[in-house]
Write an enzyme that holds these catalytic residues in place. Sequence first.
Site, PDB file in Angstrom:
ATOM      1  N   ALA A  56      -3.089   1.642   3.120  1.00 46.58           N
ATOM      2  CA  ALA A  56      -3.094   2.626   1.991  1.00 46.58           C
ATOM      3  C   ALA A  56      -1.545   3.121   1.955  1.00 46.58           C
ATOM      4  CB  ALA A  56      -3.898   3.539   2.054  1.00 46.58           C
ATOM      5  N   LYS A  57      -1.343   3.733   0.904  1.00 45.82           N
ATOM      6  CA  LYS A  57      -0.293   4.539   0.425  1.00 45.82           C
ATOM      7  C   LYS A  57      -0.391   5.457  -0.590  1.00 45.82           C
ATOM      8  CE  LYS A  57       3.833   3.683   2.419  1.00 45.82           C
ATOM      9  NZ  LYS A  57       4.305   4.001   3.807  1.00 45.82           N
TER      10      LYS A  57
END
Length: 428
Positions: free
Chosen positions: A117-118
């Site tokens: 994720a980011k």
Amino acid sequence: MAMQVTDDDPVEEPAHESALETARRQLREAATHVDVDPGVIERLRHPTRVVEVSVPLKRDDGTVEVFTGYRAQHDDVRGPYKGGLRYHPDVTAEECVGLSMWMTWKCAVMDLPFGGAKGGIVVNPKDLSTEEKERLTRRFAEEIRDEVGPSQDIPAPDMGTDAKTMAWFMDAYSMQQGETIPGVVTGKPPIIGGSYGREEAPGRSVAIIAREAMRYHDLDISDATVAVQGFGSVGANAARLLDDWGATVVAVSDVNGGLYDTTGLDTHAVPSHSEEAEGVMAQDAPNTITNEALLELDVDVLIPAAVGNVITRDNADRIQADIVVEGANGPTTSGADSILDERGVAVLPDILANAGGVTVSYFEWLQDINRRQWSEERVANELESEMLSAWDDVRAEVEAADVSWRDAAYIVALERIGKAKEARGLWP
Ligand code: NAD
């Protein structure tokens, strides 16, 4: 949401790839070596979801401003999504997607039970007071509260955010959930469930991979010379450990330039970025050197640990190091990568070398879930063993498939993700 993820992977590498183009190119290249269903590869080209939120902030002067925040979740087939939150004016949905894919590969090459994720907020944190940053963080935590959680998606610090930001995020989340939930984020202060050794972890993993690469190339560490670009969290910790282990660190630098001493620098005497920002050039050394010249020094090991895209098609022919260990994320462009590969320079990729950060984040999450803190010594020992295990897996692939270290790392990662996706199948 409005983000456009095109279906056209570039056939020719453009001069400046976006993070998403890089991530997709690396997926495509790894896929040619791995026996995984094409449908799985197609699924991995796309994020599971990208959440866009508006984050209203009451400024200190009483006015209200609205910022845009994102959370991109790429894949969670092996476990909860994991990745940083950055506060930077250049944050975009597409960049978050690309960086979330990198996190998927990084967690998989380390065999951590996490996906990628980011996220972040489009804001210049330098324009905010501490109080404004706190209010913005708390509201952002609330806006993405349904998306995150210790078994769902676990943010961490990134550019423009730090342990304090994670403490605010964790507090806001916990207040709304009605219980203290330290495992919702990593990179917190140790007093509220953060892990000892988290800060030095990426530099430590860079040093471990550099040491193993030297051993693999029959180079005695006490005979080895090392140059390090960037003397921040990653560069200073890596340089000091290699110095302690007997290597001769001949050059280190910050954004203003570097110090050079063929007999070796005392790396503990040079202040790191957090000890004294941009303090490298104020130290005594026989010679100074530009950042460009540092990269081209005739050393055994070069560690670019500052920013991305510093080794390019333009200077790759002049890199004299035998081993490049990527401390920064993406310091080598794809064009440079091919040149270095042809020239027989071993490039140890970022997704392996600096993965100590996310690995100790995993340790932090385990400590939070178990409500039991580990000693700094235990963290260092467990990191050593995780790094050696990942090193062995990647080395085995280099030898079996006769590919570069980067390709091998992506192949190891894709094998794990692809097989997990095949085993779970496509629902419904
Ligand atoms: P930092 O802010 O602690 O230090 C950065 C250092 O690089 C400073 O010494 C700065 O003066 C220098 N620098 C900045 N621009 C430069 C330039 N153009 N040329 C030469 N030197 C320059 O940063 P950090 O946390 O050590 O991160 C460095 C790199 O490592 C980044 O690419 C980051 O994404 C990556 N990284 C960091 C972590 C982490 O947890 N800290 C984990 C994985 C990867």
